[in-house]
Enzyme design. Structure first.
Site, PDB file in Angstrom:
ATOM      1  NE  ARG A  39      -2.666   1.073   3.613  1.00  0.00           N
ATOM      2  CZ  ARG A  39      -3.567   1.185   4.602  1.00  0.00           C
ATOM      3  NH1 ARG A  39      -4.855   1.332   4.307  1.00  0.00           N
ATOM      4  NH2 ARG A  39      -3.191   1.118   5.865  1.00  0.00           N
ATOM      5  CG  ASP A  48      -4.138   2.753  10.807  1.00  0.00           C
ATOM      6  OD1 ASP A  48      -5.086   3.473  11.180  1.00  0.00           O
ATOM      7  OD2 ASP A  48      -4.233   1.961   9.851  1.00  0.00           O
TER       8      ASP A  48
END
Length: 542
Positions: free
Chosen positions: A172, A456
């Site tokens: 990603r 996150d």
């Protein structure tokens, strides 16, 4: 073949203490020339699409609504098109583990027993230059099987299992809004997405093919099918540039913005030769709702983040529409994150949390998802059991077309169907978690254990967005107190003092606590809502 000309990219000077010693293995002339060509060809379109985001946000502010696009109705109505068939390495995705690309995580994630590892240069990674470069090195080393790690504290050593037991990597890159200031072209930084994608693709595309896999990507923060079209054009160019067959790349798009939820079929259509699936997440999706509908009044005010589960009516509409859309078009539907971190010292709490994870994964498998995310290796068998019970020996359940699902445009933004309300404790929690996450991020950590959960950047985004929304709406909590800027400042000061006591004076002083406190208050209380917390945070990152 002649050597490539020196790249026109300028590499910014970095403190030698933070310059990876093997940087030259990643920043070769040939790799930088490729990134420079990506920048020349595609950054102007990226800039136009960022401007289009702002225009769309202004339109939502004016209308307080969204709808499926009339101009793409023919794509949605055409039942004949499908995405490309999944390659063997991406056909079974029943459990995916996520995490940053530090050396220990790289080994543990590949060894975890999950089918896929989302190797994250985005929300689980603070984009220090050291993280950007060493993350690329760690993946190269893993593919070359020259990676190992010894924990300095415990002395424990880590090494890769046999190749057939390793997870398939889906990388990603950063979102379109982020820049990489350490690589510049004619005085302007190159988009972080092109740096991450470009370096990884250039070094690994052919290597991955030789391993029976390929260059596979998760695309974050996508807001429209036009952004998916840009990625598709990048894939076409990149495959020709390095000389691999068209269609080798596969991309899974995170539907983590409210605008993308209205364009799922169009996103798959734009990427159809390179599409693998769509993913349904929670925190960034809720953050996007607050960001886009912050002018919409009381009916768009969200309760505490933990009260907005995937069974909330508007979230259920989103996930069921995603499954139906994916399976109609032959794509994988991937479910959300189980962020719980098992704690072997508290068996009772562990058992309760694992039961919640099991229920969540049972629901996803029962709804037709083909796989789901976990944040910790100990959760892999829990999630796998849920999907094994439904899939058996089948790699996926794309044959479940979910034709029973009917979702209207209004269903996706029916926030006021929730009974839950914001609470005073929810405000405290948002301040606590936001402060603790930002402090770690400013020290270069993107995946952070906070109160038993792996958090996150999306966590910090929803936390600060909820504070902003509640203050802006003048929410009155159950204890009679009103959400005001002064109340938030008071709570933030109390939490900072409590953290100082908890961690001790030395750790407090050597950390980034005051900076984190100040930044949280800025992005949570400024009248001008910051589009992304990570933009001002990046200016403070070493």
């Amino acid at each position: 073949m002649s050597a490539p000309a020196p790249s026109p990219l300028a590499i910014a000077e970095v403190d030698p203490a933070h310059t990876p010693e093997r940087q030259g293995e990643v920043l070769t002339d040939a790799a930088l020339a490729f990134v420079a060509e990506l920048h020349r060809r595609f950054t102007p379109r990226r800039d136009e699409l960022l401007a289009r985001r702002a225009e769309r946000r202004a339109e939502i502010a004016r209308t307080s609504t969204l709808d499926f696009l009339p101009e793409t109705a023919r794509i949605r109505a055409d039942d004949s098109w499908k995405v490309a068939e999944a390659p063997a390495a991406l056909n079974d995705r029943r459990v995916e583990i996520t995490g940053p690309t530090d050396r220990k995580m790289t080994i543990n994630a590949l060894n975890s027993g999950a089918k896929v590892w989302l190797a994250d240069f985005e929300d689980a990674s603070a984009p220090t230059w050291e993280n950007v470069v060493t993350g690329q090195l760690n993946l190269i080393d893993a593919y070359e099987r020259r990676i190992d790690f010894t924990d300095a504290g415990s002395g424990k050593s880590y090494a890769l299992k046999p190749a057939e037991e390793l997870a398939t990597v889906v990388m990603r890159p950063r979102g379109w809004h982020l820049e990489e200031r350490h690589l510049q072209f004619e005085g302007r930084p190159v988009p972080g997405a092109l740096v991450d994608f470009g370096l990884y693709f250039f070094h690994n595309a052919k290597r991955l093919l030789s391993l029976g896999k390929g260059p596979y990507f998760y695309l974050p923060k996508t807001e429209s099918h036009l952004e998916a079209r840009l990625w598709n054009d990048i894939f076409v160019f990149a495959q020709d540039y390095v000389g691999i067959p068209q269609g080798t790349v596969r991309a899974t798009v995170l539907i983590e913005t409210i605008t993308a939820a209205y364009e799922m079929e169009e996103i798959l259509y734009e990427l159809r030769d390179h599409a693998s699936g769509l993913n349904a997440g929670r925190w960034d999706y809720l953050f996007s709702i607050v960001k886009n509908f912050r002018d919409g009044g009381a009916k768009f005010v969200l309760p505490d983040r933990n009260a907005v589960t995937m069974t909330a009516p508007f979230m259920r509409a989103y996930t069921e529409l995603l499954v139906r859309t994916c399976h109609k078009r032959g794509a994988h539907a991937i479910g959300g994150m189980a962020a719980f971190i098992p704690n072997r010292r508290d068996p009772e709490a562990n058992e309760k949390a694992l039961a919640k994870v099991k229920n969540d994964k049972d629901r996803e498998a029962g709804d037709g998802f083909d796989g789901s995310w976990v944040a910790h290796p100990d959760l892999v068998p829990v999630a796998r059991a849920s999907f094994d019970a439904v899939l058996g020996d089948k790699p996926h359940q794309k044959d479940r077309l979910r034709e029973d699902v009917s979702v209207s445009a209004a269903d996706l933004i029916a926030i006021d169907t929730l009974d839950a309300k914001p609470t005073y404790q929810g405000l405290i929690d948002a301040v606590q978690v936001g402060t603790r996450y930002i402090e770690a991020w400013l020290r270069g950590l993107g995946a952070v254990a906070i109160f038993g959960l792996m958090e996150d950047a999306a966590t910090a985004e929803i936390s600060r967005s909820q504070i902003w929304q509640w203050v802006d709406a003048g929410v009155v909590f159950e204890n009679g107190q009103k959400a005001t800027a002064d109340l938030v400042r008071e709570i933030a000061a109390e939490q900072l003092a409590a953290i100082r006591t908890e961690v001790g004076e030395d750790a407090f002083t050597s950390g980034k606590w005051q900076q984190a406190h100040d930044l949280l208050l800025k992005v949570a209380l400024d009248a001008d809502y910051a589009e992304f917390l990570t933009l001002p945070a990046y200016e403070l990152l070493g």
